[in-house]
Design a protein around this motif. Structure first.
Motif, PDB file in Angstrom:
ATOM      1  N   ASP A 378      48.070  36.742  44.655  1.00  0.00           N
ATOM      2  CA  ASP A 378      47.988  36.144  43.387  1.00  0.00           C
ATOM      3  C   ASP A 378      46.434  36.277  43.044  1.00  0.00           C
ATOM      4  O   ASP A 378      45.781  36.008  43.805  1.00  0.00           O
ATOM      5  CB  ASP A 378      48.333  34.931  42.870  1.00  0.00           C
ATOM      6  CG  ASP A 378      48.827  34.598  41.734  1.00  0.00           C
ATOM      7  OD1 ASP A 378      48.674  35.474  40.759  1.00  0.00           O
ATOM      8  OD2 ASP A 378      48.948  33.152  41.113  1.00  0.00           O
ATOM      9  N   ILE A 379      46.035  36.322  41.455  1.00  0.00           N
ATOM     10  CA  ILE A 379      44.851  36.148  41.084  1.00  0.00           C
ATOM     11  C   ILE A 379      44.519  35.001  39.973  1.00  0.00           C
ATOM     12  O   ILE A 379      45.276  34.776  39.128  1.00  0.00           O
ATOM     13  CB  ILE A 379      44.223  37.728  40.214  1.00  0.00           C
ATOM     14  CG1 ILE A 379      44.403  38.628  40.973  1.00  0.00           C
ATOM     15  CG2 ILE A 379      42.995  37.484  39.694  1.00  0.00           C
ATOM     16  CD1 ILE A 379      44.236  39.953  40.499  1.00  0.00           C
ATOM     17  N   SER A 380      43.387  34.371  40.217  1.00  0.00           N
ATOM     18  CA  SER A 380      43.498  33.232  39.494  1.00  0.00           C
ATOM     19  C   SER A 380      43.191  33.551  37.923  1.00  0.00           C
ATOM     20  O   SER A 380      42.951  34.460  37.669  1.00  0.00           O
ATOM     21  CB  SER A 380      42.187  32.105  39.873  1.00  0.00           C
ATOM     22  OG  SER A 380      40.959  32.894  39.966  1.00  0.00           O
ATOM     23  N   LYS A 381      43.684  32.546  37.237  1.00  0.00           N
ATOM     24  CA  LYS A 381      43.685  32.988  35.564  1.00  0.00           C
ATOM     25  C   LYS A 381      42.192  33.174  35.336  1.00  0.00           C
ATOM     26  O   LYS A 381      41.823  33.973  34.303  1.00  0.00           O
ATOM     27  CB  LYS A 381      44.126  31.818  34.770  1.00  0.00           C
ATOM     28  CG  LYS A 381      44.553  32.054  33.404  1.00  0.00           C
ATOM     29  CD  LYS A 381      45.215  30.923  32.952  1.00  0.00           C
ATOM     30  CE  LYS A 381      45.520  31.210  31.389  1.00  0.00           C
ATOM     31  NZ  LYS A 381      46.470  30.346  30.685  1.00  0.00           N
ATOM     32  N   ASP A 382      41.041  32.426  35.735  1.00  0.00           N
ATOM     33  CA  ASP A 382      39.613  32.646  35.456  1.00  0.00           C
ATOM     34  C   ASP A 382      39.128  34.041  36.068  1.00  0.00           C
ATOM     35  O   ASP A 382      38.014  34.320  36.092  1.00  0.00           O
ATOM     36  CB  ASP A 382      38.879  31.409  36.126  1.00  0.00           C
ATOM     37  CG  ASP A 382      38.934  31.203  37.302  1.00  0.00           C
ATOM     38  OD1 ASP A 382      39.378  31.857  37.964  1.00  0.00           O
ATOM     39  OD2 ASP A 382      38.480  30.106  37.707  1.00  0.00           O
ATOM     40  N   GLY A 383      39.996  34.686  36.944  1.00  0.00           N
ATOM     41  CA  GLY A 383      39.409  35.997  37.384  1.00  0.00           C
ATOM     42  C   GLY A 383      38.551  35.663  38.450  1.00  0.00           C
ATOM     43  O   GLY A 383      38.031  36.771  39.056  1.00  0.00           O
ATOM     44  N   ASN A 384      38.379  34.800  39.162  1.00  0.00           N
ATOM     45  CA  ASN A 384      37.352  34.354  40.237  1.00  0.00           C
ATOM     46  C   ASN A 384      37.880  34.462  41.571  1.00  0.00           C
ATOM     47  O   ASN A 384      37.327  34.893  42.646  1.00  0.00           O
ATOM     48  CB  ASN A 384      36.903  32.963  40.173  1.00  0.00           C
ATOM     49  CG  ASN A 384      35.865  32.839  38.848  1.00  0.00           C
ATOM     50  OD1 ASN A 384      35.093  33.715  38.356  1.00  0.00           O
ATOM     51  ND2 ASN A 384      35.650  31.533  38.463  1.00  0.00           N
ATOM     52  N   TRP A 385      39.282  34.122  41.855  1.00  0.00           N
ATOM     53  CA  TRP A 385      39.694  34.356  42.904  1.00  0.00           C
ATOM     54  C   TRP A 385      41.066  35.197  43.274  1.00  0.00           C
ATOM     55  O   TRP A 385      41.910  35.007  42.458  1.00  0.00           O
ATOM     56  CB  TRP A 385      40.174  32.873  43.477  1.00  0.00           C
ATOM     57  CG  TRP A 385      38.805  31.997  43.599  1.00  0.00           C
ATOM     58  CD1 TRP A 385      38.505  30.922  42.514  1.00  0.00           C
ATOM     59  CD2 TRP A 385      37.790  31.819  44.270  1.00  0.00           C
ATOM     60  NE1 TRP A 385      37.618  30.294  42.875  1.00  0.00           N
ATOM     61  CE2 TRP A 385      37.077  30.752  43.733  1.00  0.00           C
ATOM     62  CE3 TRP A 385      37.554  32.493  45.354  1.00  0.00           C
ATOM     63  CZ2 TRP A 385      35.745  30.353  44.438  1.00  0.00           C
ATOM     64  CZ3 TRP A 385      36.346  32.202  46.317  1.00  0.00           C
ATOM     65  CH2 TRP A 385      35.619  31.229  45.478  1.00  0.00           C
ATOM     66  N   LEU A 386      41.018  35.942  44.605  1.00  0.00           N
ATOM     67  CA  LEU A 386      42.367  36.364  45.016  1.00  0.00           C
ATOM     68  C   LEU A 386      42.527  35.755  46.204  1.00  0.00           C
ATOM     69  O   LEU A 386      42.012  35.615  47.265  1.00  0.00           O
ATOM     70  CB  LEU A 386      41.697  38.199  45.440  1.00  0.00           C
ATOM     71  CG  LEU A 386      42.914  38.864  46.149  1.00  0.00           C
ATOM     72  CD1 LEU A 386      43.908  39.098  45.391  1.00  0.00           C
ATOM     73  CD2 LEU A 386      41.961  39.907  46.485  1.00  0.00           C
TER      74      LEU A 386
END
Length: 405
Positions: A378-386
């Motif tokens: 999954d990828i965080s909604k803010d685009g910072n973490w995978l």
């Protein structure tokens, strides 16, 4: 279920290790002891071997910022809280599910009560609730802020679970073909009835009032959630020839894409269920193949398909032409488009996540660290973490803001 229950949920939809020690001695040319290292754990060597990849025994570079290792068996599922972007929930073959912090790996709470492999996990759209489901069909929902159990239900064996994208409604597809629909936390429920085969995947359409469900016999149905009735069915020669494995919807143009074990993907009109295109995703010479993952780009007229033979195909949805075929070293398990650009992530059985440019088909980044197959990400909604989960019993957190990105 009572008429009152139906009314409640209709209103909602409308609102929408070894211990041995050895001594290592180094001798010079004359046989004299030069140095000795005591208390060396023989596990050191095995640890190095564990870091060898499945592809030719090459050493794997662990690029993870954090490794979550509380699970004691394969980890099947992961979801990131869309509100805080710092909480993840993972479920595994050890019959365990945990809510934990991405930043520290600290367990916030354990989702207790499961007695079978936890294969489905997910936060509600606003992060208020977290749901977990196991293979036996036991569904448990917790309120995240208070760590309070607010709902539990047991049905037949679970295939998949989804939250409604804009309300506290939870869906569960089952092996017997029913799709359960609950209002959380009241538990008001409705069932989208089976026609006799497994409901293998499902997705809520962009209007929030309909659901597309794929079945084991290759058929696809569009359901009206308010009435619980079928609006349209893709069946017969128009349907897939075997199990529908994956579905996605495009909120911009109301298109649906489906992937199947028949190694094709179909683009379907979300209003009429008319099949607009059938994509051949086969690979010559592949002994085993199926379309495991599909997805629409939210920014461009592209669709992506990923196969167990390890091929990512980028399709132009306007011309229905394959723009690029991107080979992988191993089978593709899942894919996800970047929210802001024509980039697509793929996770693979070789333990790596890759990022591809859909414009030119080039590989732009790779994240490694797992010692076995990745089973989901999954990828965080803010685009910072995978965040990835794997057969190697771990979840790994990767930064997407690093120079390699």
């Amino acid at each position: 279920m009572s008429e009152q229950d139906n009314d409640n949920i209709e209103d909602l939809v409308e609102e929408i290790s070894p211990d041995d020690v050895v001594e290592i001695i180094e001798l010079d040319d004359n046989g004299v002891v030069v140095d000795a290292m005591d208390d060396v754990d023989i596990d050191d060597e095995s640890d190095e071997e564990d870091m060898e990849g499945a592809s030719g025994g090459e050493e794997i570079k662990d690029m993870a910022e954090l490794v979550f290792d509380k699970h004691t068996d394969a980890v099947f599922s992961v979801s990131i809280d869309p509100q805080t972007c710092d909480l993840a929930v993972t479920g595994g073959q050890d019959d365990k599910a945990y809510v934990w912090k991405l930043s520290t790996g600290e367990v916030v709470f354990e989702c207790t009560g499961h007695k079978d492999s936890v294969t489905c996990t997910g936060f509600s759209h606003d992060g208020v609730y977290v749901a977990t489901a196991d293979l036996s069909g036991l569904v448990i929902v917790w309120k995240v802020a208070t760590k309070e159990l607010v709902f539990t239900f047991e049905c037949s064996d679970a295939e998949w679970m989804k939250w409604h994208p804009a309300s506290h409604v939870l869906f569960l597809g089952t092996v017997d073909g029913d799709v359960w629909m609950w209002k959380i936390p009241s538990g008001d429920c409705k069932t989208l009835q089976s026609h006799g085969c497994t409901a293998s995947c499902g997705v809520v359409l962009a209007d929030g009032k309909r659901m597309c469900v794929g079945y084991d016999d290759g058929s696809i149905k569009l359901w009206d959630l308010k009435s619980g009735t079928v609006q349209h069915t893709v069946t017969g020669n128009l349907a897939h020839k075997s199990t529908v494995l994956s579905l996605d919807v495009n909120p911009l143009n109301n298109l649906i894409i489906s992937g199947s074990t028949d190694v094709t993907a179909k683009v379907i009109n979300g209003a009429t269920a008319k099949v607009l295109a059938t994509f051949d995703c086969s690979s010559p010479g592949a002994e085993e193949n199926s379309v495991e993952a599909v997805g629409f780009s939210p920014t461009h007229a592209f669709a992506a398909t990923g196969t167990v033979a390890g091929v990512l195909s980028i399709w132009d949805t306007n011309t229905q032409i394959c723009r690029h075929r991107c080979p992988h070293d191993a089978g593709i398990v899942s894919l996800q488009w970047d929210k802001l650009s024509p980039l697509v992530y793929t996770s693979c059985l070789d333990g790596a996540v890759r990022l591809w440019n859909a414009r030119n088909g080039e590989l732009t980044s790779t994240w490694t660290g797992h010692k076995d197959s990745i089973l989901g990400f999954d990828i965080s909604k803010d685009g910072n973490w995978l965040v990835t989960v794997s057969e190697d019993k771990t979840a790994r957190v990767f930064s997407l803001s690093s120079p390699d990105r």
